[in-house]
Write an enzyme that holds these catalytic residues in place. Sequence first.
Site, short mmCIF file in Angstrom:
data_model
loop_
_atom_site.label_atom_id
_atom_site.label_comp_id
_atom_site.label_asym_id
_atom_site.label_seq_id
_atom_site.Cartn_x
_atom_site.Cartn_y
_atom_site.Cartn_z
N ASN A 40 0.77 -1.57 0.22
CA ASN A 40 -0.09 0.06 -0.15
C ASN A 40 1.07 1.26 -0.14
O ASN A 40 0.24 2.48 0.12
CB ASN A 40 -0.83 -0.20 1.37
CG ASN A 40 -1.92 -1.13 1.27
OD1 ASN A 40 -1.74 -1.92 2.28
ND2 ASN A 40 -2.72 -1.30 0.29
N ASN A 67 -2.34 -8.34 -2.07
CA ASN A 67 -3.33 -8.50 -3.29
C ASN A 67 -3.24 -7.21 -4.06
O ASN A 67 -3.82 -7.25 -5.02
CB ASN A 67 -4.86 -8.70 -2.55
CG ASN A 67 -5.20 -7.60 -1.54
OD1 ASN A 67 -4.46 -7.19 -0.54
ND2 ASN A 67 -6.26 -6.63 -1.73
N HIS A 68 -2.78 -6.33 -3.67
CA HIS A 68 -2.68 -4.94 -4.63
C HIS A 68 -1.13 -4.97 -5.43
O HIS A 68 -0.74 -4.11 -5.89
CB HIS A 68 -2.65 -3.81 -3.69
CG HIS A 68 -3.91 -3.51 -3.27
ND1 HIS A 68 -5.19 -3.43 -3.94
CD2 HIS A 68 -4.52 -3.07 -1.82
CE1 HIS A 68 -5.99 -3.10 -3.23
NE2 HIS A 68 -5.74 -3.09 -1.83
N HIS A 176 -4.50 -4.08 8.71
CA HIS A 176 -4.09 -2.78 9.13
C HIS A 176 -4.34 -2.32 10.57
O HIS A 176 -4.14 -1.29 10.78
CB HIS A 176 -4.71 -1.59 8.36
CG HIS A 176 -4.18 -1.61 6.88
ND1 HIS A 176 -4.10 -0.46 5.95
CD2 HIS A 176 -3.67 -2.40 6.12
CE1 HIS A 176 -3.79 -0.85 4.75
NE2 HIS A 176 -3.42 -2.04 4.97
#
Length: 258
Positions: A40, A67-68, A176
């Site tokens: 992220n 996943n990003h 997070h």
Amino acid sequence: MNILFLGDIVGKIGRNTIAKYLPQLKHKYSLDFIIANGENTTHGKGLSLKHYKELTNLGINCITMGNHYLRVNEIISSNKEYINMVRPYNMNKAIPGIGSKLFTYNNKTIRVTNLLGRSFIQGADANPFDCLNDIVNSTKQDIHIVDFHAETTSEKLALFYAFKGKVSSIVGTHTHVQTNDDKIIDGTSYISDVGMNGAYYSILGVEASGVIERTWYGLNSRFEVTETGAGLLNGVILSFDNTTNKAIKIEKINIIDN
């Protein structure tokens, strides 16, 4: 041996907070190796080559993803320049990058493996349990750290109990929020989520307004990364016996930078 694992880095505040406090942490804990989840880092989704270099220049030895992973084009076009990045091992094998990498420090071999969960999260092409089992049975190293990027605590805990005593540490990322279930069993340390490095006054690193609109009214509101205000640094110190290589301590780090 002391290894620092930093939770998901979200945006500019996350990068700046790490830059500010990492030298202090290196000195206080006599750190030997540093790992961070960077999926992220660039505006909340993905990791640009510029930001990859920024993080490694701070002294971060390995960057794991999630996943990003594919949200930044450079991940495909310049993949070979992300030398010490580890992407989820159980993504499709045609996707560039490696999912498990061996490092050497002071005659110790440290393996870092990145896995993606399958409950309420997309991107996994293979079973993370089968993949980790294959890695454990086919490799040798002194210390093996696993970043399990997954949504549910149940899936993360299941991986831990299935592989305790077989790997050195399993740390959860993705949600997070730092959890309070750190433990050591059979020489393997664990925590369900390391937490986040980003804006303290936010919802998982993004502006609260967009999350409220989507959650309350069902609107398809845009999530904007919070770029001002107090920073948050979350991580864990993973300590291992220099003779047996077994986990002997896991200590949570939680710093609010006002």
